[in-house]
Write a protein that holds these residues in place. Sequence first.
Motif, short mmCIF file in Angstrom:
data_model
loop_
_atom_site.label_atom_id
_atom_site.label_comp_id
_atom_site.label_asym_id
_atom_site.label_seq_id
_atom_site.Cartn_x
_atom_site.Cartn_y
_atom_site.Cartn_z
N SER A 189 0.80 -1.03 0.05
CA SER A 189 0.05 -0.07 -0.15
C SER A 189 0.81 1.37 0.04
O SER A 189 0.17 2.31 -0.25
CB SER A 189 -0.90 -0.14 1.21
N VAL A 190 2.18 1.26 0.54
CA VAL A 190 2.85 2.58 0.30
C VAL A 190 4.05 2.28 -0.45
O VAL A 190 4.81 3.28 -0.64
CB VAL A 190 3.37 2.39 1.77
N LYS A 191 4.36 1.17 -1.16
CA LYS A 191 5.31 1.13 -2.07
C LYS A 191 5.73 1.91 -3.24
O LYS A 191 4.38 2.35 -3.94
CB LYS A 191 5.32 -0.37 -2.77
N GLY A 192 6.39 2.69 -3.43
CA GLY A 192 6.66 3.78 -4.40
C GLY A 192 6.25 5.09 -3.90
O GLY A 192 6.74 6.09 -4.46
N ARG A 193 5.84 5.14 -2.66
CA ARG A 193 5.40 6.49 -2.19
C ARG A 193 6.14 6.64 -0.69
O ARG A 193 6.51 8.13 -0.68
CB ARG A 193 3.89 6.41 -1.73
N PHE A 194 6.53 5.94 0.05
CA PHE A 194 7.18 5.96 1.29
C PHE A 194 8.65 5.43 1.03
O PHE A 194 8.84 4.47 0.37
CB PHE A 194 6.55 5.11 2.35
N THR A 195 9.65 5.98 1.91
CA THR A 195 10.97 5.53 2.13
C THR A 195 11.31 5.56 3.22
O THR A 195 11.27 6.58 4.11
CB THR A 195 11.89 6.50 1.28
N ILE A 196 11.91 4.45 3.62
CA ILE A 196 12.51 4.11 5.10
C ILE A 196 13.92 4.27 5.04
O ILE A 196 14.55 3.91 4.12
CB ILE A 196 12.06 2.87 5.91
N SER A 197 14.76 4.96 5.91
CA SER A 197 16.21 5.25 6.00
C SER A 197 16.39 5.09 7.34
O SER A 197 15.77 5.43 8.16
CB SER A 197 16.65 6.14 5.21
N ARG A 198 17.83 4.92 7.68
CA ARG A 198 18.41 5.13 8.95
C ARG A 198 19.78 5.80 8.73
O ARG A 198 20.35 5.66 7.84
CB ARG A 198 18.38 3.68 9.71
N ASP A 199 20.10 6.18 10.30
CA ASP A 199 21.51 6.77 10.09
C ASP A 199 21.99 6.22 11.77
O ASP A 199 21.49 6.78 12.50
CB ASP A 199 21.54 8.40 10.46
N ASN A 200 22.83 5.07 11.52
CA ASN A 200 23.41 4.66 12.77
C ASN A 200 24.49 5.53 13.42
O ASN A 200 24.35 5.18 14.74
CB ASN A 200 23.88 3.28 12.56
N THR A 201 24.80 6.56 12.79
CA THR A 201 25.79 7.44 13.54
C THR A 201 24.92 8.73 14.50
O THR A 201 25.51 9.00 15.55
CB THR A 201 26.52 8.30 12.59
N LYS A 202 23.70 8.64 14.38
CA LYS A 202 22.88 9.32 14.92
C LYS A 202 21.65 8.74 15.64
O LYS A 202 20.79 9.32 16.35
CB LYS A 202 22.37 10.37 14.05
N ASN A 203 21.80 7.18 15.68
CA ASN A 203 20.77 6.51 16.29
C ASN A 203 19.33 7.02 15.84
O ASN A 203 18.04 7.06 16.55
CB ASN A 203 20.60 6.45 17.82
#
Length: 124
Positions: A63-77
């Motif tokens: 339902s969210v593919k192509g519209r939402f993007t998940i990301s992370r920054d492990n240096t900033k938690n």
Amino acid sequence: QVQLVESGGGLVQAGGSLRLSCAASGRTFSSYTMGWFRQAPGKEREFVAAISWSGGSTYYADSVKGRFTISRDNTKNMVYLQMNSLKPEDTAVYYCAATLNIGALRENWAYAYWGQGTQVTVSS
């Protein structure tokens, strides 16, 4: 142990964008697969997106593919959910969660740690 605090929710018109953030505490944050779930009124909590410990793999609900993007920054938690082309049906409380169970990352029960949630409301 991991403590999670979400932010960035709000009211937006259909077609608009929001970026959710999740701040994590704990020295082992980079070991966890992180997920975003949402719960609309009267509905069960559902999987939205997840990201592996390294950020190298991402997973999305159809339902969210192509519209939402998940990301992370492990240096900033930090974990983020960029939400574009929002629809009224995206209205829900959004939760950040952490798991070590990479075999069930789309399942609520697999996540040991949860944030308190942030409200996203999309008006038509």
